[in-house]
Design an enzyme around this catalytic site. Structure first.
Site, PDB file in Angstrom:
ATOM      1  N   HIS A   1     -14.135 -44.593 -24.154  1.00 50.77           N
ATOM      2  CA  HIS A   1     -12.863 -44.058 -23.649  1.00 50.77           C
ATOM      3  C   HIS A   1     -12.937 -43.722 -22.153  1.00 50.77           C
ATOM      4  CE1 HIS A   1     -14.381 -39.915 -23.334  1.00 50.77           C
ATOM      5  NE2 HIS A   1     -15.170 -40.303 -24.323  1.00 50.77           N
TER       6      HIS A   1
ATOM      7  N   HIS B   1     -19.386 -57.975 -14.560  1.00 52.84           N
ATOM      8  CA  HIS B   1     -19.910 -58.631 -15.755  1.00 52.84           C
ATOM      9  C   HIS B   1     -20.765 -57.616 -16.512  1.00 52.84           C
ATOM     10  CE1 HIS B   1     -22.316 -62.305 -17.522  1.00 52.84           C
ATOM     11  NE2 HIS B   1     -21.970 -61.436 -18.452  1.00 52.84           N
TER      12      HIS B   1
HETATM   13  C1  LIG Z   1     -32.777 -57.047 -12.906  1.00 51.41           C
HETATM   14  C2  LIG Z   1     -33.059 -58.513 -12.748  1.00 51.41           C
HETATM   15  C3  LIG Z   1     -31.770 -59.234 -12.395  1.00 51.41           C
HETATM   16  C4  LIG Z   1     -34.050 -58.589 -11.589  1.00 51.41           C
HETATM   17  O1  LIG Z   1     -34.371 -59.884 -11.311  1.00 51.41           O
HETATM   18  P1  LIG Z   1     -35.220 -60.197  -9.960  1.00 51.41           P
HETATM   19  O2  LIG Z   1     -34.443 -59.756  -8.763  1.00 51.41           O
HETATM   20  O3  LIG Z   1     -35.629 -61.625 -10.071  1.00 51.41           O
HETATM   21  O4  LIG Z   1     -36.436 -59.206 -10.046  1.00 51.41           O
HETATM   22  P2  LIG Z   1     -37.982 -59.527 -10.295  1.00 51.41           P
HETATM   23  O5  LIG Z   1     -38.177 -60.267 -11.583  1.00 51.41           O
HETATM   24  O6  LIG Z   1     -38.521 -60.108  -9.020  1.00 51.41           O
HETATM   25  O7  LIG Z   1     -38.587 -58.066 -10.500  1.00 51.41           O
HETATM   26  C5  LIG Z   1     -38.704 -57.156  -9.436  1.00 51.41           C
HETATM   27  C6  LIG Z   1     -39.409 -55.925 -10.008  1.00 51.41           C
HETATM   28  O8  LIG Z   1     -38.492 -55.250 -10.875  1.00 51.41           O
HETATM   29  C7  LIG Z   1     -39.028 -55.169 -12.195  1.00 51.41           C
HETATM   30  N1  LIG Z   1     -37.932 -55.453 -13.106  1.00 51.41           N
HETATM   31  C8  LIG Z   1     -37.105 -56.512 -13.064  1.00 51.41           C
HETATM   32  N2  LIG Z   1     -36.194 -56.414 -14.023  1.00 51.41           N
HETATM   33  C9  LIG Z   1     -36.452 -55.285 -14.691  1.00 51.41           C
HETATM   34  C10 LIG Z   1     -35.836 -54.675 -15.799  1.00 51.41           C
HETATM   35  N3  LIG Z   1     -34.762 -55.208 -16.369  1.00 51.41           N
HETATM   36  N4  LIG Z   1     -36.337 -53.491 -16.221  1.00 51.41           N
HETATM   37  C11 LIG Z   1     -37.419 -52.937 -15.614  1.00 51.41           C
HETATM   38  N5  LIG Z   1     -38.049 -53.489 -14.555  1.00 51.41           N
HETATM   39  C12 LIG Z   1     -37.563 -54.654 -14.116  1.00 51.41           C
HETATM   40  C13 LIG Z   1     -40.117 -56.230 -12.259  1.00 51.41           C
HETATM   41  O9  LIG Z   1     -41.093 -55.894 -13.208  1.00 51.41           O
HETATM   42  C14 LIG Z   1     -40.630 -56.231 -10.850  1.00 51.41           C
HETATM   43  O10 LIG Z   1     -41.498 -55.143 -10.683  1.00 51.41           O
HETATM   44  P3  LIG Z   1     -42.909 -55.295  -9.902  1.00 51.41           P
HETATM   45  O11 LIG Z   1     -42.511 -55.738  -8.509  1.00 51.41           O
HETATM   46  O12 LIG Z   1     -43.499 -53.924  -9.963  1.00 51.41           O
HETATM   47  O13 LIG Z   1     -43.649 -56.349 -10.631  1.00 51.41           O
HETATM   48  C15 LIG Z   1     -33.630 -59.132 -14.026  1.00 51.41           C
HETATM   49  O14 LIG Z   1     -34.967 -58.757 -14.251  1.00 51.41           O
HETATM   50  C16 LIG Z   1     -32.834 -58.699 -15.251  1.00 51.41           C
HETATM   51  O15 LIG Z   1     -32.974 -57.628 -15.835  1.00 51.41           O
HETATM   52  N6  LIG Z   1     -31.948 -59.595 -15.651  1.00 51.41           N
HETATM   53  C17 LIG Z   1     -31.062 -59.401 -16.772  1.00 51.41           C
HETATM   54  C18 LIG Z   1     -29.957 -60.419 -16.601  1.00 51.41           C
HETATM   55  C19 LIG Z   1     -29.037 -60.413 -17.783  1.00 51.41           C
HETATM   56  O16 LIG Z   1     -28.888 -59.456 -18.499  1.00 51.41           O
HETATM   57  N7  LIG Z   1     -28.389 -61.518 -17.956  1.00 51.41           N
HETATM   58  C20 LIG Z   1     -27.484 -61.680 -19.078  1.00 51.41           C
HETATM   59  C21 LIG Z   1     -26.379 -62.613 -18.674  1.00 51.41           C
HETATM   60  S1  LIG Z   1     -25.335 -62.966 -20.031  1.00 51.41           S
END
Ligand SMILES: CC(C)(COP(=O)(O)OP(=O)(O)OC[C@H]1O[C@@H](n2cnc3c(N)ncnc32)[C@H](O)[C@@H]1OP(=O)(O)O)[C@@H](O)C(=O)NCCC(=O)NCCS
Length: 198
Positions: free
Chosen positions: A120, A129
């Site tokens: 709510h 998104h």
């Molecule tokens: C957040 C996100 C976009 C980051 O991607 P990125 O910019 O490529 O980041 P990286 O993979 O280089 O990670 C950078 C740091 O953040 C950390 N990290 C990345 N995503 C994280 C998450 N979701 N939770 C906790 N830590 C995370 C990594 O472990 C890394 O830490 P380190 O440098 O200590 O090793 C991605 O990890 C994510 O969570 N994507 C989800 C996308 C999604 O839900 N898509 C659905 C579409 S329908």
């Protein structure tokens, strides 16, 4: 297309730059952006949905269509539960098993992905998104073009800025500013974006 079909809606066609076939999943392929003027001329009264997950790309293509004064529809799956007191903007896509509760305001060209819940009084700005399984408690605000990653949870009243990214699985318990990446539980900012991704 699944959303529209779940409501028995007619789909006149799909546009995509990648494909040259005449049909895709039982509907005509109308061409890519190079066919844009022709398609809009031939279908001036149709409702359009810009079905692109990435927020900045969705905005860019939406702007092209807006310049032609096309009208946008909404693609809400029949299994989604939407309060009669929620407001849903044009062009918004709400996937199966999602819930939008009373007095939530959802902007234009938003994606509420599979089984996400918006409680709510939430306010979701344009081009946001919400990934599958995101849960927003009451009164949460999400700024323009922000992406909330899969299964993130946000406690009541938190405010997320514009053009931010919330990592998958995050628990957000404090406000998050514009143009940052925040991850973890509790969510912390780990990256600042140099420029707006609009
Ligand atoms: C957040 C996100 C976009 C980051 O991607 P990125 O910019 O490529 O980041 P990286 O993979 O280089 O990670 C950078 C740091 O953040 C950390 N990290 C990345 N995503 C994280 C998450 N979701 N939770 C906790 N830590 C995370 C990594 O472990 C890394 O830490 P380190 O440098 O200590 O090793 C991605 O990890 C994510 O969570 N994507 C989800 C996308 C999604 O839900 N898509 C659905 C579409 S329908």
């Amino acid at each position: 297309m699944d959303n529209l079909r779940s409501n028995g809606e007619d789909i006149i066609g799909v546009m995509d730059d990648r494909w040259s076939e005449e049909e895709w999943r039982g509907v005509p392929l109308l061409g890519g952006l190079d066919q844009f003027d022709r398609v809009v001329r031939q279908h001036p009264n149709s409702l359009y949905i810009i079905a692109i997950g990435q927020n900045a790309a969705r905005k860019k293509i939406t702007t092209l269509f807006e310049e032609k004064n096309v009208r946008f529809g909404k693609a809400i799956h029949s299994s989604a539960v939407i309060s009669a007191d929620a407001h849903i903007g044009e062009g918004t896509v709400i996937m199966a098993n999602s819930v939008v509760n009373a007095d939530a305001t959802i902007g234009r060209h938003v994606i509420i992905n599979t089984a996400a819940t918006v409680d709510h009084d939430c306010s979701i700005k344009d081009y946001v998104h919400l990934s599958p399984g995101v849960h927003l408690a009451g009164g949460v605000e999400i700024g323009f073009s922000t992406h909330v990653g899969i299964a993130a949870c946000l406690i009541p009243q938190v405010k997320i800025g514009r053009n931010a990214v919330i990592g998958g699985g995050a628990c957000v318990i404090r406000n998050i500013p514009d143009c940052v990446l925040a991850v973890g539980c509790p969510a912390k900012v780990i990256k600042q974006f140099q420029e707006s991704k609009e």
